[in-house]
Motif scaffolding. Structure first.
Motif, PDB file in Angstrom:
ATOM      1  N   GLY A 154      37.465  36.001  57.890  1.00  0.00           N
ATOM      2  CA  GLY A 154      37.808  34.586  57.771  1.00  0.00           C
ATOM      3  C   GLY A 154      38.630  34.334  56.528  1.00  0.00           C
ATOM      4  O   GLY A 154      39.565  35.040  56.228  1.00  0.00           O
ATOM      5  N   LEU A 155      38.256  33.292  55.761  1.00  0.00           N
ATOM      6  CA  LEU A 155      39.014  32.920  54.583  1.00  0.00           C
ATOM      7  C   LEU A 155      38.426  33.490  53.299  1.00  0.00           C
ATOM      8  O   LEU A 155      38.859  33.162  52.218  1.00  0.00           O
ATOM      9  N   ALA A 156      37.427  34.356  53.396  1.00  0.00           N
ATOM     10  CA  ALA A 156      36.842  34.947  52.204  1.00  0.00           C
ATOM     11  C   ALA A 156      37.624  36.185  51.796  1.00  0.00           C
ATOM     12  O   ALA A 156      38.348  36.766  52.590  1.00  0.00           O
ATOM     13  N   PRO A 157      37.485  36.653  50.559  1.00  0.00           N
ATOM     14  CA  PRO A 157      38.312  37.753  50.073  1.00  0.00           C
ATOM     15  C   PRO A 157      37.733  39.120  50.382  1.00  0.00           C
ATOM     16  O   PRO A 157      36.559  39.274  50.691  1.00  0.00           O
ATOM     17  N   LEU A 158      38.589  40.131  50.274  1.00  0.00           N
ATOM     18  CA  LEU A 158      38.140  41.491  50.112  1.00  0.00           C
ATOM     19  C   LEU A 158      38.006  41.697  48.617  1.00  0.00           C
ATOM     20  O   LEU A 158      38.921  41.391  47.861  1.00  0.00           O
ATOM     21  N   ALA A 159      36.857  42.207  48.147  1.00  0.00           N
ATOM     22  CA  ALA A 159      36.647  42.343  46.713  1.00  0.00           C
ATOM     23  C   ALA A 159      35.867  43.607  46.428  1.00  0.00           C
ATOM     24  O   ALA A 159      35.190  44.141  47.291  1.00  0.00           O
ATOM     25  N   PHE A 160      35.998  44.109  45.202  1.00  0.00           N
ATOM     26  CA  PHE A 160      35.179  45.244  44.798  1.00  0.00           C
ATOM     27  C   PHE A 160      34.873  45.123  43.313  1.00  0.00           C
ATOM     28  O   PHE A 160      35.548  44.422  42.568  1.00  0.00           O
ATOM     29  N   ALA A 161      33.795  45.782  42.895  1.00  0.00           N
ATOM     30  CA  ALA A 161      33.387  45.739  41.501  1.00  0.00           C
ATOM     31  C   ALA A 161      32.915  47.105  41.077  1.00  0.00           C
ATOM     32  O   ALA A 161      32.444  47.895  41.901  1.00  0.00           O
ATOM     33  N   LEU A 162      33.042  47.425  39.795  1.00  0.00           N
ATOM     34  CA  LEU A 162      32.561  48.697  39.286  1.00  0.00           C
ATOM     35  C   LEU A 162      31.053  48.746  39.340  1.00  0.00           C
ATOM     36  O   LEU A 162      30.373  47.761  39.109  1.00  0.00           O
ATOM     37  N   VAL A 163      30.507  49.902  39.643  1.00  0.00           N
ATOM     38  CA  VAL A 163      29.069  50.075  39.673  1.00  0.00           C
ATOM     39  C   VAL A 163      28.501  49.796  38.288  1.00  0.00           C
ATOM     40  O   VAL A 163      29.049  50.209  37.271  1.00  0.00           O
ATOM     41  N   GLY A 164      27.394  49.064  38.257  1.00  0.00           N
ATOM     42  CA  GLY A 164      26.752  48.746  36.992  1.00  0.00           C
ATOM     43  C   GLY A 164      27.115  47.375  36.469  1.00  0.00           C
ATOM     44  O   GLY A 164      26.472  46.867  35.555  1.00  0.00           O
ATOM     45  N   SER A 165      28.149  46.752  37.064  1.00  0.00           N
ATOM     46  CA  SER A 165      28.500  45.409  36.630  1.00  0.00           C
ATOM     47  C   SER A 165      27.584  44.403  37.300  1.00  0.00           C
ATOM     48  O   SER A 165      26.925  44.689  38.283  1.00  0.00           O
ATOM     49  N   ALA A 166      27.538  43.201  36.751  1.00  0.00           N
ATOM     50  CA  ALA A 166      26.700  42.156  37.336  1.00  0.00           C
ATOM     51  C   ALA A 166      27.204  41.850  38.732  1.00  0.00           C
ATOM     52  O   ALA A 166      28.406  41.767  38.961  1.00  0.00           O
ATOM     53  N   PRO A 167      26.310  41.671  39.707  1.00  0.00           N
ATOM     54  CA  PRO A 167      26.724  41.530  41.102  1.00  0.00           C
ATOM     55  C   PRO A 167      27.706  40.404  41.345  1.00  0.00           C
ATOM     56  O   PRO A 167      28.622  40.555  42.115  1.00  0.00           O
ATOM     57  N   ALA A 168      27.520  39.281  40.691  1.00  0.00           N
ATOM     58  CA  ALA A 168      28.357  38.130  41.010  1.00  0.00           C
ATOM     59  C   ALA A 168      29.510  37.955  40.027  1.00  0.00           C
ATOM     60  O   ALA A 168      30.632  37.681  40.413  1.00  0.00           O
ATOM     61  N   GLN A 169      29.261  38.159  38.725  1.00  0.00           N
ATOM     62  CA  GLN A 169      30.241  37.778  37.724  1.00  0.00           C
ATOM     63  C   GLN A 169      31.463  38.690  37.675  1.00  0.00           C
ATOM     64  O   GLN A 169      32.563  38.243  37.380  1.00  0.00           O
ATOM     65  N   ASP A 170      31.293  39.996  37.966  1.00  0.00           N
ATOM     66  CA  ASP A 170      32.367  40.940  37.706  1.00  0.00           C
ATOM     67  C   ASP A 170      33.120  41.396  38.946  1.00  0.00           C
ATOM     68  O   ASP A 170      33.821  42.389  38.904  1.00  0.00           O
ATOM     69  N   LEU A 171      32.951  40.706  40.069  1.00  0.00           N
ATOM     70  CA  LEU A 171      33.743  41.033  41.249  1.00  0.00           C
ATOM     71  C   LEU A 171      35.210  40.714  40.995  1.00  0.00           C
ATOM     72  O   LEU A 171      35.546  39.633  40.505  1.00  0.00           O
ATOM     73  N   THR A 172      36.073  41.670  41.296  1.00  0.00           N
ATOM     74  CA  THR A 172      37.502  41.466  41.161  1.00  0.00           C
ATOM     75  C   THR A 172      38.097  41.257  42.545  1.00  0.00           C
ATOM     76  O   THR A 172      38.020  42.148  43.397  1.00  0.00           O
ATOM     77  N   VAL A 173      38.676  40.096  42.793  1.00  0.00           N
ATOM     78  CA  VAL A 173      39.268  39.821  44.104  1.00  0.00           C
ATOM     79  C   VAL A 173      40.550  40.632  44.235  1.00  0.00           C
ATOM     80  O   VAL A 173      41.472  40.504  43.437  1.00  0.00           O
ATOM     81  N   ALA A 174      40.579  41.494  45.249  1.00  0.00           N
ATOM     82  CA  ALA A 174      41.756  42.319  45.480  1.00  0.00           C
ATOM     83  C   ALA A 174      42.790  41.579  46.323  1.00  0.00           C
ATOM     84  O   ALA A 174      43.985  41.602  46.024  1.00  0.00           O
ATOM     85  N   VAL A 175      42.336  40.924  47.385  1.00  0.00           N
ATOM     86  CA  VAL A 175      43.235  40.212  48.278  1.00  0.00           C
ATOM     87  C   VAL A 175      42.402  39.236  49.090  1.00  0.00           C
ATOM     88  O   VAL A 175      41.217  39.473  49.320  1.00  0.00           O
ATOM     89  N   ALA A 176      42.994  38.141  49.507  1.00  0.00           N
ATOM     90  CA  ALA A 176      42.243  37.130  50.235  1.00  0.00           C
ATOM     91  C   ALA A 176      43.113  36.483  51.299  1.00  0.00           C
ATOM     92  O   ALA A 176      44.331  36.336  51.127  1.00  0.00           O
ATOM     93  N   ALA A 177      42.490  36.116  52.406  1.00  0.00           N
ATOM     94  CA  ALA A 177      43.187  35.328  53.418  1.00  0.00           C
ATOM     95  C   ALA A 177      43.657  34.030  52.788  1.00  0.00           C
ATOM     96  O   ALA A 177      42.977  33.438  51.948  1.00  0.00           O
ATOM     97  N   GLY A 178      44.861  33.605  53.178  1.00  0.00           N
ATOM     98  CA  GLY A 178      45.466  32.415  52.582  1.00  0.00           C
ATOM     99  C   GLY A 178      46.474  32.745  51.499  1.00  0.00           C
ATOM    100  O   GLY A 178      47.292  31.894  51.137  1.00  0.00           O
ATOM    101  N   GLN A 179      46.442  33.967  50.996  1.00  0.00           N
ATOM    102  CA  GLN A 179      47.420  34.386  49.992  1.00  0.00           C
ATOM    103  C   GLN A 179      48.761  34.694  50.648  1.00  0.00           C
ATOM    104  O   GLN A 179      48.828  35.095  51.807  1.00  0.00           O
ATOM    105  N   ASP A 180      49.837  34.508  49.892  1.00  0.00           N
ATOM    106  CA  ASP A 180      51.166  34.931  50.317  1.00  0.00           C
ATOM    107  C   ASP A 180      51.450  36.313  49.737  1.00  0.00           C
ATOM    108  O   ASP A 180      51.265  36.529  48.530  1.00  0.00           O
ATOM    109  N   ILE A 181      51.885  37.251  50.579  1.00  0.00           N
ATOM    110  CA  ILE A 181      52.292  38.558  50.063  1.00  0.00           C
ATOM    111  C   ILE A 181      53.776  38.566  49.730  1.00  0.00           C
ATOM    112  O   ILE A 181      54.266  39.464  49.029  1.00  0.00           O
TER     113      ILE A 181
END
Length: 256
Positions: free
Chosen positions: A14-41
């Motif tokens: 849907g409109l949520a992102p694909l994201a990943f975070a380094l192991v050991g980081s806080a589950p919510a705070q350190d997610l880095t959004v790689a790409v998301a629906a709605g973005q222009d490439i």
């Protein structure tokens, strides 16, 4: 999808992102959004949907199939019309194999721990002949137009279609395929797990037949009934992998 030791990832449709975070980081705070629906490439090219077919390498590189508006041809999800990555994007309408083929879509993709990218690409040549191509780092390895005789089948055996693909750092790719040959008898079709390496200088496929429904798995007395595994929801499970030595792990179902 491929599990990696160095990164944790999350993907949403849907409109949520694909994201990943380094192991050991806080589950919510350190997610880095790689790409998301709605973005222009690119100007006029908007991501409409991200697929569940994504992978991430050991150093955080990633690939994902997507449906993108503003790309050549209709917006489709079977195949998807874009292969997005952190280093660039491949789109329907791009040229393949030095211009011999035009990309019409992407069926699956994978990235190894070291960043080698493999994709199953739907393509069409200048005469209008359609095919599916296994492409590794931009190099076509095999297609539904190639004879599988070098892999131990007869000279009339062809791949009808490719499915799941996994690749290692050395550029060896293993794929699930449907192989057809009248010599098989019955329906003339079999599931097959095939490994492909870079083709020879003459363009002849190089690889190995690992398992199919017409040969016996070592130690078994009955042929394989089904290659792969289903989660029950129609989504594929992580049943297939290849390491950097070229060793392949896979799941099959046999008849007892």
């Amino acid at each position: 999808m491929k599990a990696r030791a160095s990164a944790r990832r999350a993907a949403f449709r849907g409109l949520a992102p694909l994201a990943f975070a380094l192991v050991g980081s806080a589950p919510a705070q350190d997610l880095t959004v790689a790409v998301a629906a709605g973005q222009d490439i690119a100007p006029g090219q908007t991501i409409l949907r991200l697929s569940e077919q994504f992978a991430v390498s050991d150093d955080g590189r990633w690939t994902v199939l997507a449906a993108v508006d503003g790309v050549s041809g209709p917006v489709t999800t079977d195949p998807f019309n874009a292969l997005l990555s952190d280093t660039g994007h491949q789109l329907a309408g791009d040229l393949l194999a030095g211009g011999l083929f035009t990309v019409s879509g992407f069926l699956d993709a994978d990235i190894s721990g070291g960043g080698t990218v493999a994709a199953i690409v739907a393509a069409v040549d200048g005469a209008g002949t359609t095919s599916e191509q296994l492409v590794v780092d931009g190099v076509p390895y095999a297609s539904t137009l190639d004879s599988l005789q070098p892999l131990g089948y007869s000279n009339t055996a062809l791949v009808e279609r490719f499915a799941d693909v996994k690749v290692n750092d050395r550029g060896s790719a293993v794929v699930l395929a449907i192989v057809t040959d009248p010599a098989f008898g019955g329906t003339g079709r079999t599931q097959a797990l095939l490994r492909f390496d870079a083709p020879s200088a003459g363009g002849v496929v190089v690889g190995e037949r690992i398992v199919d429904q017409i040969t016996l798995v070592p130690g078994q007395s009955a042929p394989v009934e089904f290659i792969g595994v289903s989660t029950g929801s129609g989504a594929s499970a992580p049943w297939l992998n290849i390491n950097d030595l070229g060793q392949v792990t896979y799941t099959v179902r046999g008849s007892a």
